[in-house]
Design a protein around this motif. Sequence first.
Motif, short mmCIF file in Angstrom:
data_model
loop_
_atom_site.label_atom_id
_atom_site.label_comp_id
_atom_site.label_asym_id
_atom_site.label_seq_id
_atom_site.Cartn_x
_atom_site.Cartn_y
_atom_site.Cartn_z
N ASP A 233 0.85 -1.19 0.00
CA ASP A 233 0.00 0.00 0.00
C ASP A 233 0.89 1.23 0.00
O ASP A 233 1.38 1.67 1.04
N VAL A 234 1.12 1.82 -1.17
CA VAL A 234 2.04 2.95 -1.28
C VAL A 234 1.48 4.22 -0.66
O VAL A 234 2.20 5.21 -0.48
N ASN A 235 0.18 4.22 -0.33
CA ASN A 235 -0.42 5.40 0.28
C ASN A 235 -0.24 5.43 1.80
O ASN A 235 -0.53 6.44 2.44
N ASN A 236 0.21 4.33 2.36
CA ASN A 236 0.45 4.25 3.80
C ASN A 236 1.93 4.02 4.04
O ASN A 236 2.44 2.91 3.85
N SER A 237 2.67 5.06 4.43
CA SER A 237 4.12 5.00 4.53
C SER A 237 4.61 3.92 5.49
O SER A 237 5.51 3.14 5.17
N SER A 238 4.04 3.88 6.69
CA SER A 238 4.54 2.93 7.69
C SER A 238 4.28 1.49 7.28
O SER A 238 5.14 0.62 7.41
N THR A 239 3.10 1.25 6.73
CA THR A 239 2.78 -0.11 6.28
C THR A 239 3.64 -0.50 5.08
O THR A 239 4.14 -1.62 5.00
N ALA A 240 3.80 0.44 4.16
CA ALA A 240 4.60 0.17 2.96
C ALA A 240 6.03 -0.17 3.33
O ALA A 240 6.63 -1.09 2.76
N LYS A 241 6.62 0.57 4.28
CA LYS A 241 8.01 0.32 4.68
C LYS A 241 8.16 -1.09 5.24
O LYS A 241 9.10 -1.81 4.93
N LYS A 242 7.20 -1.49 6.08
CA LYS A 242 7.26 -2.83 6.67
C LYS A 242 7.13 -3.89 5.59
O LYS A 242 7.82 -4.92 5.61
N ASP A 243 6.21 -3.65 4.65
CA ASP A 243 6.01 -4.63 3.57
C ASP A 243 7.26 -4.76 2.70
O ASP A 243 7.63 -5.87 2.30
N ILE A 244 7.90 -3.62 2.40
CA ILE A 244 9.11 -3.65 1.58
C ILE A 244 10.24 -4.38 2.31
O ILE A 244 10.98 -5.18 1.72
N ASP A 245 10.36 -4.12 3.62
CA ASP A 245 11.41 -4.78 4.41
C ASP A 245 11.23 -6.29 4.43
O ASP A 245 12.20 -7.04 4.51
N LYS A 246 9.96 -6.74 4.37
CA LYS A 246 9.68 -8.17 4.43
C LYS A 246 9.84 -8.86 3.07
O LYS A 246 10.00 -10.07 3.02
N ARG A 247 9.80 -8.10 1.98
CA ARG A 247 9.76 -8.69 0.66
C ARG A 247 11.12 -8.59 -0.03
O ARG A 247 11.52 -7.50 -0.48
#
Length: 806
Positions: free
Chosen positions: A464-478
Amino acid sequence: MGIIMNSKFFKTVLSFLLILLVTANSYAQKYKTHPVKRGESLESISKTYNVSIEDILVYNKEIKKGQKLTPNTILIVPLDKKMAAVTASLSGDKPVTVTQVKQEEPIRFIEHKAKKRETLYSLAKQYNVTEDDIKRYNKQLYAEQLKKGTVLKIPVYKKEVVDTSVTTTTNSFSEVYEDTPYKFTNYKVKKRETLYGISKQFKVSQDQIKKYNTSLYSDDVKKGMILRIPHFKKVEIKEVVLKSYIVKAKETRWSIANKYGITVDSLLLLNPDLPKSSNYLAEGQELKIPERNIVVRDSLVKTGSEKVPDFITYTVPAKMNFYRLEKAYGVTEEKIKEINPLVKEKGLQEGMNIKIPTLKGKSSSDTQVVNSENFIFYVVRQGQGEMSLSRDLGVSFSELIAFNPALKDGIKSGMVLKLPKSRSTNFTVKNSLILPKINLVDSINVAVRPKVMVLLPFRLDKIDVNNSSTAKKDIDKRLDTKISLGFYSGMQLALETIKKKGVSVDVTAFDTQSTKSVDRVKEILAQENIANYGAIIGPLDPQSIQEVAKKTAGLQIPVVSPNLTEQQIGFGNTFYTLPSNEVLRAKILDYVSSIYTNQNIVIIADSKHKEASDAIMAKFPKAKKVSLIKDLTININKLKYLLSKKVDNFVFVETSNLALSKHATSVVNSLNAKDTKVRMFTTDLNKAFDRDDVDNLLLSNLNFTYPSVNKEITDEEFNKMYRFKFGANPNKYAARGFDIMYDVLLKLAYKNDLFEVSKIVGETEYIANKFNYVNKQNAGFTNTAVYIMQYNDMKIEEVEKVVPKV
């Protein structure tokens, strides 16, 4: 290693994610290259591109108005007439008046209902018009893709169709006909006759009949129709005798054409059954080739030439050994001792003058035919003299004369020189020819506009590129997302760099999403007109690479894999940018051989690495193996016994077990003393040698040496450029993304055909990666360029190539 993400860099990544699927276009000037076809003229080409002849002449100063064009000449055609005039005036030429060419109006229209899988490109070819011609009268195509069932208005123009065919009736090189007919015959079509049958009857092509019966471009032949049949005079080409040639393993059309001094086009002319849409040749296939038109190279290497001496005199330099002599001259230690009794008595010593036999001087038992099987060849370039030849080939001029007596009469441009094949390791050699060093940056053709597709799993479907905190966590996991972002960030810098050099590029990126499914990849390929692309980079997983290669193989579009080694997928249009484990192992063993004199070789290998151990033993038969306790620990006393105090020790450690790697490094380092010199190697740098887990000080003490697909990023300009754009230091993925994209774009800008460029361009190197592709036919193109890296004073440095000074 993932992408380092501080807050500033993270914001850049988010912005970056939002624009990934937008075509990245960088524009210079609008040009097109046009290869001249048989029968074409400046007038017909100017009509094709809707520009004036004067516009074309601005960029092709060697061509004069009214001059007959030679087939295969590459012309630069400006697509923007105003730009042509401006550029001409800036370059100091007389101002060119831009001729306003009125758009030709169609004489009628054909209604066409689009079928499944049809494209604008295929329709344009079918109706002999351009894609723009179709769009002009079907405005909706400017905004949307062609769909099945769409009813199109196809314009029909009153244009002269240029014949590009060459008529041949047999496999004889002499049966070629002139382009202009010397007479016509009127022929009345009979019942059930076809255009194909009539063309065969009169030994002309269907296009040649259509050219003088223009109604056939839209209608079929009908009973009672009167046709004008053109007749062409036969062109006699004398003194060419054809013979059969059987294709050998790994031979290509280019290598065979080059061997016999003809062009690939001539080879196709002689062998009309060869497909025009593929370059494939089968081993054992029979071809017709000219017997007398033999290239100069072969005349220089006839067996038993009296001008080749039996021996050359050689002065032994410091640190020379028998292995290096054999690599340089193809002569064994036993042979050297046989003809040099002093060497047999005292060994090889610095300053000795010894005899080295040429191939002619070998005994009858080991004499080989003097041809491309045991020689490599070099074509002399314009302006080369004694000094430049000796420098480029790494041999003295007297030695060159020994193998090429014709040099005594002077150096001439185009001469083909030969050297022993054993010297191949010093050059980039393909099809027995030493490739000249080509500077791609200096060879850019700004008229070429490379079009490249990028397919990477950014996983925007999961982030979700519109949610910075969620996006960062998702990128870190992928991991797939982090690798893709790393690759693409480097690719963006490559686009900016190539743009500064005046090259217009068209690069489009797509998110392939899951690496476990090819559905998204299939969808992208179905939507895009892939025939227009010069190369496709990606995807990352083998299954998707196979899907892309399968869909593009028939179109001969190169598919560049960023992160895979050679895969058995059976498509020859795939370029694997990562060298295989076998290539890495061979390179490090060749390096050790090049520095080997009389060192003591010791192997520490677990049971899972028997293949590597056997390869080392095959290269160094006197090597000693260390037996392991439970495949995990070393008997220190036994290892100490195997090490030598008289000569240096080279110890190979072959394992993927971190515990054994750490243990072996510690034990070997403890035995590395003043009276026992040890250097450590491996043929496979895997996670067991990770610098965060294994003591770097110990590896540095042992000058640990290994093969690598990449080197450390030391280019400060690149680092600075990357930090400025993304706010962080580049990682290996960013450097690899830059190198792959830059390499592809430079090669396409040099010659818009990655397959052809790979035949003539040798090794290329950029920020942290290098490429040297070898064609393995159906297995694709594999990268054979490898770095040899070494720990030294707590730094990791590239080992300089060791070239024997002979």
